[in-house]
Motif scaffolding. Structure first.
Motif, mmCIF file in Angstrom:
data_model
loop_
_atom_site.group_PDB
_atom_site.id
_atom_site.type_symbol
_atom_site.label_atom_id
_atom_site.label_comp_id
_atom_site.label_asym_id
_atom_site.label_seq_id
_atom_site.Cartn_x
_atom_site.Cartn_y
_atom_site.Cartn_z
ATOM 1 N N TYR A 1 -3.892 4.822 -6.345
ATOM 2 C CA TYR A 1 -4.347 3.549 -5.986
ATOM 3 C C TYR A 1 -4.272 2.473 -7.252
ATOM 4 N N ARG A 2 -4.576 3.047 -8.535
ATOM 5 C CA ARG A 2 -4.456 2.309 -9.654
ATOM 6 C C ARG A 2 -3.183 1.834 -10.272
ATOM 7 N N HIS A 3 -2.416 2.869 -10.393
ATOM 8 C CA HIS A 3 -1.005 2.701 -10.996
ATOM 9 C C HIS A 3 0.215 2.514 -9.916
ATOM 10 N N ASN A 4 0.065 3.053 -8.716
ATOM 11 C CA ASN A 4 1.071 2.882 -7.767
ATOM 12 C C ASN A 4 0.719 2.106 -6.579
ATOM 13 N N TYR A 5 -0.005 1.060 -6.662
ATOM 14 C CA TYR A 5 -0.432 0.425 -5.692
ATOM 15 C C TYR A 5 0.555 -0.448 -4.898
ATOM 16 N N GLU A 6 1.717 -0.434 -5.229
ATOM 17 C CA GLU A 6 2.650 -1.321 -4.228
ATOM 18 C C GLU A 6 3.034 -0.037 -3.565
ATOM 19 N N ASP A 7 2.781 1.243 -3.408
ATOM 20 C CA ASP A 7 3.252 2.341 -2.607
ATOM 21 C C ASP A 7 1.827 2.668 -1.691
ATOM 22 N N VAL A 8 0.731 2.050 -2.056
ATOM 23 C CA VAL A 8 -0.353 2.387 -1.063
ATOM 24 C C VAL A 8 -0.175 1.502 0.323
ATOM 25 N N ALA A 9 -0.347 2.544 1.202
ATOM 26 C CA ALA A 9 -0.060 2.038 2.533
ATOM 27 C C ALA A 9 -1.195 1.848 3.217
ATOM 28 N N ALA A 10 -1.664 0.832 3.957
ATOM 29 C CA ALA A 10 -2.885 0.630 4.673
ATOM 30 C C ALA A 10 -3.011 1.879 5.836
ATOM 31 N N ARG A 11 -2.069 2.375 6.128
ATOM 32 C CA ARG A 11 -2.160 3.537 7.024
ATOM 33 C C ARG A 11 -2.940 4.758 6.513
ATOM 34 N N LEU A 12 -2.321 5.200 5.298
ATOM 35 C CA LEU A 12 -2.911 6.069 4.328
ATOM 36 C C LEU A 12 -4.317 5.843 4.154
ATOM 37 N N VAL A 13 -4.697 4.661 3.778
ATOM 38 C CA VAL A 13 -5.873 4.382 3.292
ATOM 39 C C VAL A 13 -6.893 4.366 4.937
ATOM 40 N N TRP A 14 -6.384 3.946 5.804
ATOM 41 C CA TRP A 14 -7.121 4.212 7.028
ATOM 42 C C TRP A 14 -7.381 5.718 7.526
ATOM 43 N N GLU A 15 -6.309 6.406 7.370
ATOM 44 C CA GLU A 15 -6.612 7.728 7.569
ATOM 45 C C GLU A 15 -7.553 8.515 6.647
ATOM 46 N N THR A 16 -7.580 8.000 5.418
ATOM 47 C CA THR A 16 -8.551 8.469 4.485
ATOM 48 C C THR A 16 -10.004 8.316 5.133
ATOM 49 N N VAL A 17 -10.131 7.205 5.446
ATOM 50 C CA VAL A 17 -11.377 6.718 5.818
ATOM 51 C C VAL A 17 -11.858 7.306 7.119
ATOM 52 N N GLN A 18 -10.727 7.527 8.097
ATOM 53 C CA GLN A 18 -11.215 8.325 9.167
ATOM 54 C C GLN A 18 -11.321 9.839 9.269
ATOM 55 N N GLN A 19 -10.305 10.413 8.352
ATOM 56 C CA GLN A 19 -10.397 11.749 8.193
ATOM 57 C C GLN A 19 -11.104 12.547 7.047
ATOM 58 N N ALA A 20 -11.099 11.973 5.874
ATOM 59 C CA ALA A 20 -11.290 12.555 4.692
ATOM 60 C C ALA A 20 -12.842 12.373 4.379
ATOM 61 N N LEU A 21 -13.371 10.571 4.622
ATOM 62 C CA LEU A 21 -14.609 10.751 4.169
ATOM 63 C C LEU A 21 -15.769 11.178 5.063
#
Length: 113
Positions: free
Chosen positions: A79-99
């Motif tokens: 998230y901090r260093h490869n921010y250009e590679d952070v896809a909204a889809r992966l962030v969404w899946e993290t919220v839905q599945q991991a949190l």
């Protein structure tokens, strides 16, 4: 019984889980990806959760082997260093599945105090 430092870390993680869930609330995957503010806000929450997870003792983490603690800690670097590679889809899946399971583990640890 968690120390004050550990208790504070657990509260920080829980707070940012709640914020991330709130920021993504009411949106589906496509709506979330289209809402740049929500993506940025949730990504910041995940960065904080990642960093806070590094401060938790190993014995606590060992009580919750289903949580991907190493990946959580490593995600902060992405998230901090490869921010250009952070896809909204992966962030969404993290919220839905991991949190949700992380929230349950944190609540379990807080109840131990």
């Amino acid at each position: 019984m968690p120390s004050d430092r550990i208790d504070g870390t657990l509260r920080d993680i829980l707070h940012h889980i709640d914020l991330a869930t709130e920021f993504a609330g009411g949106l589906d995957r496509e709506g979330f990806a289209a809402d740049l503010r929500a993506v940025y806000a949730v990504t910041r929450c995940l960065e904080i959760i990642s960093e806070a997870s590094r401060r938790l003792p190993e014995e606590l983490k060992e009580r919750h082997p289903a949580i991907a603690w190493r990946q959580m800690a490593a995600a902060g670097n992405v998230y901090r260093h490869n921010y250009e590679d952070v896809a909204a889809r992966l962030v969404w899946e993290t919220v839905q599945q991991a949190l949700p399971p992380l929230r349950a583990a944190i609540e379990d640890e807080m109840a131990r105090s």
